[in-house]
Design a protein around this motif. Structure first.
Motif, PDB file in Angstrom:
ATOM      1  N   SER A   1       0.827  -1.204   0.000  1.00 50.81           N
ATOM      2  CA  SER A   1       0.000   0.000   0.000  1.00 50.81           C
ATOM      3  C   SER A   1       0.861   1.254   0.000  1.00 50.81           C
ATOM      4  O   SER A   1       0.600   2.208  -0.731  1.00 50.81           O
ATOM      5  CB  SER A   1      -0.928  -0.015   1.218  1.00 50.81           C
TER       6      SER A   1
ATOM      7  N   VAL B   1      -5.365  -2.417  -3.049  1.00 53.61           N
ATOM      8  CA  VAL B   1      -5.732  -3.546  -2.197  1.00 53.61           C
ATOM      9  C   VAL B   1      -5.963  -4.790  -3.052  1.00 53.61           C
ATOM     10  O   VAL B   1      -5.554  -5.900  -2.687  1.00 53.61           O
ATOM     11  CB  VAL B   1      -6.993  -3.221  -1.375  1.00 53.61           C
TER      12      VAL B   1
ATOM     13  N   CYS C   1      -5.481  -2.953   3.461  1.00 53.18           N
ATOM     14  CA  CYS C   1      -6.559  -2.075   3.923  1.00 53.18           C
ATOM     15  C   CYS C   1      -6.047  -1.099   4.978  1.00 53.18           C
ATOM     16  O   CYS C   1      -6.383   0.095   4.961  1.00 53.18           O
ATOM     17  CB  CYS C   1      -7.707  -2.905   4.486  1.00 53.18           C
TER      18      CYS C   1
ATOM     19  N   ARG D   1      -4.193   1.755   3.534  1.00 51.44           N
ATOM     20  CA  ARG D   1      -5.047   2.747   2.889  1.00 51.44           C
ATOM     21  C   ARG D   1      -5.814   3.605   3.888  1.00 51.44           C
ATOM     22  O   ARG D   1      -6.019   4.798   3.681  1.00 51.44           O
ATOM     23  CB  ARG D   1      -6.053   2.036   1.971  1.00 51.44           C
TER      24      ARG D   1
END
Length: 231
Positions: free
Chosen positions: A30, A36, A147, A150
């Motif tokens: 990321s 993702v 995730c 992000r």
């Protein structure tokens, strides 16, 4: 399903290992700007924890596909030798055989070498579920890490040290477990020589290739030392 419960008991320790290493990999991906979906796809199709961690800084530094391919082959060449002992066993598993070949990581290999499936269970199904669960753990960890990278806003400088720390732990563990120190000394000497000769941007592949050749030549001495009785 009894086989699923059995496989869960065998793989619970791997869950925690893969979860945290996978999260580190996902955050690295990321932070490098990858989505993702791409991070999760790499966990599904590449499934080589050590190579995936190495892959991120190599891709961000502009390494060629040839370099990535050679690195993957060299780093994961040990899986070829793992598979030799399972050829007939996997072949007997029918349609599951290709997936079992893909999913034969260090941890899965270790479990399959030592596990004793109770006679009242379907051994093929239990073996397949062990491999599948380990793979799912890795995918889940990578997905969570991507995730988190992000969503969470924090300074990620230094997170790439997770790869270095991972390999340091592996090296220290193997140094303590194995009697022969020749593999470690060979790798250290080759790395130092090629680092001085070629510089840090070009030394890695020649180091791995040279170390592989030397270790093949020294195989007899290494196996003799490994097979010696405890002092």
């Amino acid at each position: 399903m009894k086989e699923l419960r059995f496989a869960l008991r065998q793989t619970v320790p791997i869950f925690f290992t893969y979860l945290f290493i996978g999260i580190a990999f996902g955050i690295l991906m990321s932070d490098a700007g990858y989505s993702v979906a791409l991070c999760t796809a790499s966990a599904v199709f590449i499934y080589a924890g050590s190579m995936q961690l190495v892959m991120v800084p190599m891709m961000t530094s502009g390494a060629s596909l040839l370099t990535l391919g050679l690195m993957t082959l060299i780093i994961n060449a040990r899986h070829i030798f793992y598979g030799l002992g399972f050829i007939e066993r996997f072949r007997a598993m029918g349609w599951r055989c290709p997936y079992m070949i893909l999913s034969l990581t260090d941890e899965t290999y270790s479990i399959l070498c030592s596990v004793q499936v109770p006679p009242d269970l379907n051994e093929v199904r239990a073996t397949f579920l062990i491999a599948l669960l380990n793979h799912l753990y890795w995918i889940f960890g990578c997905f969570l890490g991507a995730c988190a990278g992000r969503v969470l806003q924090f300074d990620m400088r230094g997170i790439d040290f997770a790869a270095t720390a991972f390999f340091l732990v592996v090296v220290v563990n193997q140094w303590r477990q194995h009697r022969s120190k020749l593999p470690f000394l060979t790798a250290a000497v080759c790395a130092l020589c090629f680092l001085l000769l070629l510089g840090r941007d070009s030394f890695l592949i020649p180091t791995l290739a040279c170390a592989l050749v030397v270790l093949v030549l020294l195989r007899g001495r290494i196996e003799e030392k490994e097979g010696a009785p405890d002092e």
